[in-house]
Design a protein around this motif. Structure first.
Motif, PDB file in Angstrom:
ATOM      1  N   ILE A  92     -45.177   9.341  -3.149  1.00 25.33           N
ATOM      2  CA  ILE A  92     -44.309   8.947  -4.414  1.00 25.33           C
ATOM      3  C   ILE A  92     -45.034   8.022  -5.019  1.00 25.33           C
ATOM      4  O   ILE A  92     -45.216   7.868  -6.254  1.00 25.33           O
ATOM      5  CB  ILE A  92     -42.871   8.760  -4.084  1.00 25.33           C
ATOM      6  N   ILE A  95     -43.560   0.222 -13.588  1.00 25.10           N
ATOM      7  CA  ILE A  95     -43.673   1.324 -12.602  1.00 25.10           C
ATOM      8  C   ILE A  95     -44.567   1.002 -11.647  1.00 25.10           C
ATOM      9  O   ILE A  95     -44.524   1.427 -10.521  1.00 25.10           O
ATOM     10  CB  ILE A  95     -43.845   2.652 -13.288  1.00 25.10           C
ATOM     11  N   MET A 122     -49.492   7.779 -12.530  1.00 24.35           N
ATOM     12  CA  MET A 122     -48.920   8.451 -13.358  1.00 24.35           C
ATOM     13  C   MET A 122     -49.665   8.339 -14.871  1.00 24.35           C
ATOM     14  O   MET A 122     -49.695   7.265 -15.066  1.00 24.35           O
ATOM     15  CB  MET A 122     -47.447   8.316 -13.424  1.00 24.35           C
ATOM     16  N   MET A 142     -34.082   3.636 -15.310  1.00 25.31           N
ATOM     17  CA  MET A 142     -34.982   2.674 -15.961  1.00 25.31           C
ATOM     18  C   MET A 142     -34.961   3.499 -17.684  1.00 25.31           C
ATOM     19  O   MET A 142     -34.589   4.719 -17.672  1.00 25.31           O
ATOM     20  CB  MET A 142     -36.549   3.178 -15.651  1.00 25.31           C
ATOM     21  N   ARG A 181     -39.813  13.300 -14.567  1.00 23.11           N
ATOM     22  CA  ARG A 181     -40.561  13.185 -13.265  1.00 23.11           C
ATOM     23  C   ARG A 181     -40.121  12.220 -12.530  1.00 23.11           C
ATOM     24  O   ARG A 181     -39.818  12.211 -11.321  1.00 23.11           O
ATOM     25  CB  ARG A 181     -41.825  13.543 -13.782  1.00 23.11           C
ATOM     26  N   ASN A 202     -48.347   8.902  -6.861  1.00 21.99           N
ATOM     27  CA  ASN A 202     -47.811   9.682  -7.944  1.00 21.99           C
ATOM     28  C   ASN A 202     -47.214   8.820  -9.121  1.00 21.99           C
ATOM     29  O   ASN A 202     -47.586   9.145 -10.269  1.00 21.99           O
ATOM     30  CB  ASN A 202     -46.577  10.541  -7.532  1.00 21.99           C
ATOM     31  N   LEU A 203     -46.466   7.687  -8.852  1.00 25.37           N
ATOM     32  CA  LEU A 203     -45.918   6.648  -9.926  1.00 25.37           C
ATOM     33  C   LEU A 203     -47.101   5.755 -10.176  1.00 25.37           C
ATOM     34  O   LEU A 203     -47.211   5.612 -11.353  1.00 25.37           O
ATOM     35  CB  LEU A 203     -44.996   5.759  -9.097  1.00 25.37           C
ATOM     36  N   LEU A 245     -38.644  11.780  -8.703  1.00 25.20           N
ATOM     37  CA  LEU A 245     -39.192  11.131  -7.820  1.00 25.20           C
ATOM     38  C   LEU A 245     -38.146  10.177  -6.976  1.00 25.20           C
ATOM     39  O   LEU A 245     -38.172   9.724  -5.698  1.00 25.20           O
ATOM     40  CB  LEU A 245     -40.552  10.366  -8.330  1.00 25.20           C
TER      41      LEU A 245
END
Lengths: 332, 332
Positions: free
Chosen positions: A301, A134, A308, B308, B133, A304-305, B137
């Motif tokens: 985004i 990710i 995370m 994923m 989440r 955020n990823l 996204l």
């Protein structure tokens, strides 16, 4: 070594973002009649000097407070690693110069985003740091978002530069990544006091900047005099604010490199670019573009990823059974 | 109900992508001198008829093979739920028509991407389906990627349509989401045989399309004659291929709605748009744009994130202890 959480990294990135963003806006505000009234190259020298003296004071205080806890490696083999970032930036500036000969300013800016992914790659390869799938996707996204925001509205958007331009852009991105990753290695390679490391970093930085100004003056046949006597000509309040801002940004980057990592810096730099573009729309009354909003959305985004909370932490290390515990076990 | 994995969903999405993409290219290829030589509205009617008869044959075979396993709910209350998607699409077409009065074609296309997020929202609210989440996204990213690819290179990219245009765009996106989510509800509400459900869906579809053609003819004062006698005028081999393609795409969508879900369809539609744009560059020798590549890159990352493998599956249900097992336990 202080362990820091993803949230603290995010906070550090946000602070550096604000510093970098105000830098851009201050630079713009310091112009008089469309150009800078001072010699732009003297600003980094002044901020290197500020950082050098500030680090010296802080190191002196730290050493007075706790002489044994303030670790300093004064071995020449260690000290001589500190001018290397300056040397890499010297190469980098030259490659940038040649790149500009092949590509226009908009393409040049877009190629600059490649450093996001090259930094991730070198972070993984040279520092052997783990990035989850990710996080890899997040880095590619950050690059895509930054690039999206920079698509020019008037006829741009096609890829038409000569191949040399793209090759040099890639070389430039690799050099930039090397400088970042090397600095992180330097700051983390031992438990030396941060201010002592800064002292070496900015000492060499001051020397390299002074040499650069001297060479510039020599090349221009002392047209504007020698920098040591004319260096502060045209400086106004905003110029001083810029130098101070540069100094604090630099100290903050050192802190990030030692306690967080290069990727945090990459996020801060890209976010600052987007925030500056957004604030410019506000301050300079420009027409906001769809691509700017898309770029910001994609970058958000990505952040955020990347930051995370990790759902699947690495398995905990096998518990170390001490002798005492073994005896307790046997007694049961 | 057949349980299907993320990889199977991805395979289904890929197949629908290829069908939808070839649709766009066939439509383009069927033009003669820049416009369609046939009445475009007769194609959906023909494909609805094809799907109706194909479903009838397949249902007949399934029923012959396994009369008891072929569940059919012939209650009128159930049957009358099937014309509703056609009614929603009727509303949707009208809203689209009014939207076009306020916004230009490029903005209209960009607003269409809102349906990606409205579908996700309705999927979550109305069908009470869990989205992680990362999947949320991913959906926002898909919208951003599709929009990025559509930024026009010549002067577009600013947001200047009247507010009514944006409001109607949002209404349109909600109607589109409602149609998708409602169809999924319809297909999954019981274990009725897929072909029996199709029979009802396409039966009503045929009727609505026939009414539409009749109304069109009436409104144009039978300028081109009545569709029942002139409907196939100008049809060539490619037109037949388009009708067959529409029919298979429709059957595939039904299958996806029953065994996968609406979001899989959303991914297929958006991927088809990007693939069509990419193939158009190839076929029609256009200049590829940076925004198209960025859009494709962002959409690929979105797909990667959405499909994923889930790291943290919901906790397994508490084991059901049967009486026999209890007795075994007691015997221990």
């Amino acid at each position: 070594m202080v362990a820091i959480t993803n949230m603290q990294k995010l906070g550090a990135a946000a602070t550096l973002t604000l510093l970098t963003c105000s830098q851009g806006l201050l630079m713009e505000a310091s112009k008089e009649g469309g150009h800078y009234p001072y010699n732009v190259a003297t600003v980094p020298l002044m901020s290197e000097l500020m950082k050098f003296f500030l680090s010296a004071i802080l190191l002196y205080k730290a050493h007075n407070r706790d002489p044994k806890g303030t670790q300093m490696t004064t071995d020449w083999k260690s000290v001589l690693l500190f001018p290397i970032p300056s040397v890499i930036y010297l190469f980098h500036n030259n490659v940038q110069f040649y790149t500009m000969a092949y590509v226009d300013a908009a393409t040049y800016q877009i190629l600059g985003n490649l450093k996001i992914v090259t930094t991730g790659a070198l972070f993984y390869i040279a520092l052997k740091r783990h990035l989850s799938r990710i996080q890899w996707l997040a880095l590619v996204l950050l690059m895509a978002g930054a690039t999206t925001s920079q698509i020019s509205s008037n006829g741009g958007g096609t890829l038409q530069a000569p191949i040399q331009g793209y090759m040099l852009g890639i070389v430039s991105a690799c050099l930039s990544a090397t400088a970042g990753v090397y600095t992180e290695f330097l700051m983390k390679k031992n438990n030396d006091n941060l201010y002592f490391q800064n002292l070496q970093l900015y000492g060499f930085g001051t020397i390299f900047n002074a040499i650069r100004l001297t060479v510039d003056d020599y090349n221009s046949s002392y047209e504007n005099g020698f920098w040591l006597s004319t260096g502060l000509r045209g400086w106004n309040t905003i110029t001083w604010l810029i130098a101070i801002n540069f100094a604090f940004s630099g100290l903050f980057v050192s802190w990030i490199m030692k306690f967080a990592d290069t990727i945090v810096k990459v996020y801060a730099t890209s976010s600052a670019m987007l925030l500056t573009a957004l604030l410019s729309v506000w301050f300079f009354d420009l027409e906001p573009t769809l691509q700017l909003f898309l770029g910001i959305l994609i970058a958000c985004i990505s952040i955020n990823l990347y930051f995370m909370p990790n759902d699947s932490p690495p398995p905990p290390p096998a518990p170390v059974v001490t002798k005492d515990e073994e005896e307790v076990d046997r007694a049961r």
